[in-house]
Design a protein around this motif. Sequence first.
Motif, PDB file in Angstrom:
ATOM      1  N   LYS A  99       2.183   1.964  -3.506  1.00 31.58           N
ATOM      2  CA  LYS A  99       1.049   2.575  -4.272  1.00 31.58           C
ATOM      3  C   LYS A  99       0.869   3.972  -3.870  1.00 31.58           C
ATOM      4  CE  LYS A  99      -2.246  -0.223  -4.080  1.00 31.58           C
ATOM      5  NZ  LYS A  99      -3.524  -1.002  -4.396  1.00 31.58           N
ATOM      6  N   LYS A 129      -3.853   3.333   3.355  1.00 30.17           N
ATOM      7  CA  LYS A 129      -4.586   2.019   3.789  1.00 30.17           C
ATOM      8  C   LYS A 129      -3.433   1.055   4.694  1.00 30.17           C
ATOM      9  CE  LYS A 129      -7.550  -0.282   1.592  1.00 30.17           C
ATOM     10  NZ  LYS A 129      -8.294  -1.190   0.495  1.00 30.17           N
ATOM     11  N   GLN A 145       0.901  -1.208  -0.154  1.00 27.10           N
ATOM     12  CA  GLN A 145      -0.001   0.098  -0.049  1.00 27.10           C
ATOM     13  C   GLN A 145       0.911   1.194  -0.035  1.00 27.10           C
ATOM     14  OE1 GLN A 145      -3.311   0.200  -0.317  1.00 27.10           O
ATOM     15  NE2 GLN A 145      -3.620  -1.977  -0.497  1.00 27.10           N
ATOM     16  N   SER A 171      -0.863   4.749  -1.230  1.00 24.57           N
ATOM     17  CA  SER A 171      -1.917   4.690  -0.496  1.00 24.57           C
ATOM     18  C   SER A 171      -1.832   4.641   1.242  1.00 24.57           C
ATOM     19  CB  SER A 171      -2.752   3.499  -0.534  1.00 24.57           C
ATOM     20  OG  SER A 171      -4.003   3.167   0.259  1.00 24.57           O
TER      21      SER A 171
END
Length: 350
Positions: free
Chosen positions: A188, A192, A185, A190
């Motif tokens: 990427k 999360k 994550q 992100s």
Amino acid sequence: MKRFLDKHALWLAMVVGVVGYPLFRHLMFLLPPMIFLMLFFTFCKVNPLDLRLHRWHWIVLFVQLAIAIGLYYGIMALGKQSSRDGLDIAAIAQGLMICVLMPTATAAPIIAGKMGGSIQNLTTFTMLSNIATAIIVPAFFPMVNPMADMTFWHAAGLILSKVGPLLLGPFLAAWLLRIGYNGWQEHKGSSKRFALHRNWVSVPFYLWAGTLIILMADITHTMLTTRFNGQTILFLFVGALLTCLLQFFLGKVIGYHFPAPSKGEDYRAEVIRDDLPTDMSFVSKVTAGQAFGQKNTTLGVWMAQTYLCPLAALGPAAYIIWQNIFNSIQLLVLGRAQKKTPDISAHKQR
């Protein structure tokens, strides 16, 4: 249906195992992977980096080990002075020792959460007790039941090679999964972070019910096809009841007098009782009581059948019945008490 199974799954599993024993007793080979999965899903619930050890964790673990070892050698010493014909003292000593030595059940945090306990603090102890079992069992079992044509170290290494991965493997697998997911994550971009989906939170509970079916089937088959001394069975069943009550009682006493400072960041997808007292003496009393008294009986029966006297497995088998009766009574009493009190959670929301 889920609400019904949450309340009645355990006793239904025992009945199904007894009635369908000719079929389910052949599924004993599934127990190790089911134990692995129960622990894996339990460890996925909480980030290991957020877990905190508290005083009651160490006290419960020390008392548990002291009672297990003392109980075994105490019964063996008394047995040498007794002259009862046909009474299998070694089986009684091993069976009751296993009743205490078994690690905390993976479903214990679920039951504790429903009673107002701390899921995170109990999950921490579940990890601690399973790691302790993985270390102590290989060292202690060869002294309890020496294996033929094996040295102590050979026997200890053999047990460790089978028990260690079963207990420590799920912890490492859950941790690696969390690290890998979080790293992916972050790669990427992100924010999360890994969290077990709420649909999977109760999986350990239902896996536990599944193992009960298989265990009760195997125990029923053993009881119907093997001749046992009646007094030996009676001692194991009564002894399992007494060890069950003693451990729940001692756990509650230790938790009440040595409370944790906080509940921790509990996994809120579980049912946390906001309508119960929140002082840490009460929370720790509930949590430590379940930590000490609610056992991974699946693992206990498997270890007894694999490494000890087969008759000793009746000890943890009887414990299955007593602990489920005790938990059912606790939940029933709690439910009745809740009906008599005002809806505090609704008042809070206002």
